[in-house]
Each structure stands twice: as structure tokens, then as C-alpha cells.
Design an enzyme around this catalytic site. Structure first.
Site, PDB file in Angstrom:
ATOM      1  CB  CYS A   1       0.313   1.840   4.121  1.00  0.00           C
ATOM      2  SG  CYS A   1      -1.359   1.199   4.006  1.00  0.00           S
TER       3      CYS A   1
ATOM      4  CB  CYS B   1      -0.911  -0.045   1.229  1.00  0.00           C
ATOM      5  SG  CYS B   1      -1.775   1.481   1.586  1.00  0.00           S
TER       6      CYS B   1
END
Length: 150
Positions: A68, A65
């Protein structure tokens, strides 16, 4: 139980910081508060996050991600700013499916704020550090207001 090695920003001393402990981490040399940043999974989440002596910011993230990875430094900055007051616990959702299911994680990053195991606030998506700080302050002050009324 896992132990992390942290270098004190004040004196440079390396310190062992347990993932779970009854107190809060301090530098063994200069006694300044240390940022409490650790990881947890399905097996140790309860000990590390829910039994913490300070509020816990849980970062539910994934290695694949991009957002993230972008929000991670902001979360670490908040944990450093609030050393002795906050614990940052990072949970890789791919390695902790039970935690993901328990908190119904549908997008990453998802941030949770827990205090003694109680969910105080939840936020999905990446945000700049100022917005995260504001979210954290609002959630903590709302909880302290509720406690004062009880």
C-alpha cells in the site's frame, strides 16, 4: 467536512481544497487545476466519493501494508497528472470497516474506480504507475463507450 491545504505546482500558492465539493479544485491565484487527493471514512464516504463531480479512484489501504505504501506515490502521480479530471480518495480499511465490508475487500491495496457512485472497475494489489494508468484509461474508455451506446 475536512479541508486539505495544497500547494499549487504552477505558482506555489497554498490553496484550501475541500474533501467534498460540487465543482473541481483550481488554484485561487493562477487558476490551474489542482490534484484532488483526500481521505474518507465510513461517515463521509458517500459525500466525498459517491457524489463527486469527477470520476473517483478509491485507494483501500492499511497503515501496516507495505505494498500500500509502495503504490501510494503512483496513485498521487496519477491524480496530479489528471488534475481536474480525477479525484483520489484514500480509505484506511482499519478505520472504515463498513466501506471494506460493502466492497468485499479481502486484500489491500484494493483500487476502485467510481463514477457518480457507480463501480466501473476494481483491482487488487500494487502495480507500477504505467500499469495503473493503463487500467484507469481502459476502465474510463469502456464506461464512455457504454454511455455513447445508451
Amino acid at each position: 467536512m475536512e479541508t486539505d491545504i495544497l500547494t499549487c505546482a504552477h505558482c506555489g500558492k497554498r490553496n484550501r481544497v475541500p474533501a467534498a465539493a460540487a465543482g473541481k479544485p483550481r488554484c485561487a491565484n493562477c487558476h490551474q487545476w489542482l490534484p484532488w487527493i483526500t481521505a474518507a471514512g465510513d461517515a463521509d464516504f458517500a459525500d466525498i466519493a459517491e457524489k463527486s463531480s469527477v470520476p473517483v479512484l478509491v485507494d483501500l489501504w492499511a497503515t501496516w501494508c507495505g505494498p500500500c505504501r509502495m503504490v501510494s506515490p503512483a496513485l498521487e502521480q496519477l491524480a496530479t497528472e489528471r488534475a481536474g479530471q480525477l479525484k483520489l480518495v484514500k480509505v484506511d480499511v482499519d478505520k472504515a470497516p463498513a466501506i471494506s465490508q460493502r466492497f468485499t475487500v479481502q486484500a489491500v491495496p484494493t483500487l476502485l474506480l467510481l463514477d457518480r457512485g457507480k463501480l466501473l472497475a476494481r483491482q487488487s494489489g500494487a502495480a507500477p504507475v504505467a500499469a495503473l494508468r493503463n487500467w484507469l484509461d481502459n476502465a474510463l474508455s469502456a464506461d464512455s463507450t457504454k454511455e455513447a451506446r445508451s
